[in-house]
Design a protein around this motif. Structure first.
Motif, short mmCIF file in Angstrom:
data_model
loop_
_atom_site.label_atom_id
_atom_site.label_comp_id
_atom_site.label_asym_id
_atom_site.label_seq_id
_atom_site.Cartn_x
_atom_site.Cartn_y
_atom_site.Cartn_z
N LEU A 163 0.84 -1.21 0.00
CA LEU A 163 0.00 0.00 0.00
C LEU A 163 0.87 1.26 0.00
CD1 LEU A 163 -2.59 -1.22 2.63
CD2 LEU A 163 -3.17 -0.60 0.27
N HIS A 164 1.93 1.23 0.80
CA HIS A 164 2.86 2.36 0.85
C HIS A 164 3.46 2.62 -0.53
CE1 HIS A 164 6.59 4.23 3.08
NE2 HIS A 164 6.14 4.99 2.10
N ARG A 166 2.26 1.75 -3.51
CA ARG A 166 1.26 2.25 -4.45
C ARG A 166 0.95 3.74 -4.19
NH1 ARG A 166 2.67 -1.22 -7.55
NH2 ARG A 166 1.57 -3.20 -7.81
N LEU A 192 -8.47 3.67 3.76
CA LEU A 192 -8.15 2.33 3.27
C LEU A 192 -9.45 1.67 2.82
CD1 LEU A 192 -5.52 0.75 3.06
CD2 LEU A 192 -6.01 -0.29 5.27
N SER A 194 -11.86 -1.11 1.38
CA SER A 194 -11.95 -2.57 1.27
C SER A 194 -13.33 -2.96 0.74
CB SER A 194 -11.71 -3.22 2.64
OG SER A 194 -12.76 -2.86 3.53
N LEU A 211 0.29 0.48 8.21
CA LEU A 211 0.54 1.54 7.23
C LEU A 211 0.69 2.89 7.92
CD1 LEU A 211 0.71 2.41 4.25
CD2 LEU A 211 -1.79 2.63 4.27
N ALA A 248 -6.59 4.62 -0.59
CA ALA A 248 -5.70 3.49 -0.87
C ALA A 248 -6.54 2.22 -0.97
CB ALA A 248 -4.64 3.35 0.22
N TYR A 250 -7.51 -1.36 -0.67
CA TYR A 250 -6.98 -2.58 -0.03
C TYR A 250 -7.54 -3.76 -0.83
CZ TYR A 250 -5.67 -5.71 3.83
OH TYR A 250 -5.12 -6.70 4.61
N LEU A 276 -3.51 -3.00 -5.37
CA LEU A 276 -2.24 -3.69 -5.09
C LEU A 276 -1.69 -4.40 -6.32
CD1 LEU A 276 -3.21 -5.15 -1.61
CD2 LEU A 276 -1.75 -3.18 -2.08
#
Length: 307
Positions: A163-164, A166, A192, A194, A211, A248, A250, A276
């Motif tokens: 994640l970091h 990306r 995040l 999902s 994260l 981000a 997930y 991802l």
């Protein structure tokens, strides 16, 4: 010409290099045991060329980590023409195992009749999604093949690393927090995103804490498949002082329509990083699920050092 005791006089010989003693010696390379079950990557979502490429890259990473690994790809919504279903992949693996045994017997070899699982099925999911996992279980049951089903890939520190990466690729986070430079667009709060409802949000929250430790900014998980969840979390982050948010995903990628990420980014009024995808850690985590299920212990997947 060489003799039983060594090479002929005057000819050089390459002697085997002695193994380095002590705890710093290089570990012996691990290979898949002969006759080991296949690893079947269960890929959710609508099959497409991009999905196939992503899945092939992930199994390629797994094969590179464990030479001799029999890794295959099955699609939950496959058509058995261009995209084989999980059921057909399992059936094919079982037929091949039976054929190998019969050929060995026909050749006069004293081989044991195969037993145990034909395959280990690894869902290509970062977090729990009860609906998709139900589909995977149903596919395994319908195949009537002895197969073991593993858990999803996360939560795991390697997913926090992915994640970091990306986020940094999108210019939304620094790639290295120790360097003395700033990214003008770096986020001071991360959503995040999902799928899978409340259970998925809770699981994502664990990776989110990892994260947050890497980025030193608040990270909160929200559900793409729950109306208002993204907007609510965005409001909470802004109320706590974060003004420059980022989304981000997930997600690996195939499990949802990519337009959902775009819509969520608009809802949060925040830019989004890529899913991802085939990040190397995904292949390593899929392999780790496989080896754990079989009781094989290769080196544990390691991430990049935190600097």
């Amino acid at each position: 010409m060489s003799s039983p005791t060594g090479p002929a006089s005057g000819l050089p010989v390459r002697m085997p290099r002695p193994r380095q003693p002590g705890r710093h010696r290089r570990p012996e390379p691990l290979a898949a045991p002969e006759g080991a079950p296949a690893l079947v990557l269960a890929v959710p979502g609508t099959p497409a060329a991009a999905t196939r490429g992503l899945a092939e890259e992930i199994v390629s990473i797994a094969r590179s980590e464990l030479p001799g690994l029999d890794a295959r790809i099955g699609y939950l919504d496959g058509d058995d023409t261009h995209f084989p279903t999980v059921q057909s992949v399992l059936a094919h693996a079982a037929d091949e195992r039976t054929a190998r045994f019969e050929q060995a017997r026909a050749a006069g070899l004293d081989v044991k009749e195969p037993d145990g699982p034909v395959a280990v099925v690894v869902p290509l999911l970062a977090g729990p999604d009860s609906a998709l996992l139900r589909q995977v279980r149903q596919a395994v049951m319908e195949s009537r093949i002895a197969a073991e089903l593993t858990d999803v890939l996360g939560p795991h520190p390697l997913l926090a690393e992915a994640l970091h990466v990306r986020l940094s690729e999108a210019g939304l986070a620094r790639a290295d927090r120790a360097r003395l430079f700033t990214v003008a667009t770096a986020a001071d709060g991360i959503i995040l995103a999902s799928v899978g409802g409340e259970e998925a949000v809770q699981a994502a929250g664990i990776t989110g804490m990892l994260l947050a430790a890497r980025l030193a900014v608040p990270v909160m998980a929200a559900a793409l498949d729950q109306e208002g969840s993204i907007a609510s979390v965005a409001e909470q982050l802004r109320s706590s002082g974060s003004q420059q948010l980022a989304l981000a995903p997930y997600l690996i990628g195939p499990e949802i329509d990519a337009t959902l990420i775009e819509e969520a980014a608009k809802e949060a009024a925040a830019p989004a990083a890529e899913a991802l995808g085939p990040y190397p850690a995904i292949g390593k985590l899929a392999l780790a699920k496989y080896t754990t299920a079989l009781g094989i212990a290769p080196p544990q997947p390691q991430g990049a050092p935190v600097r």
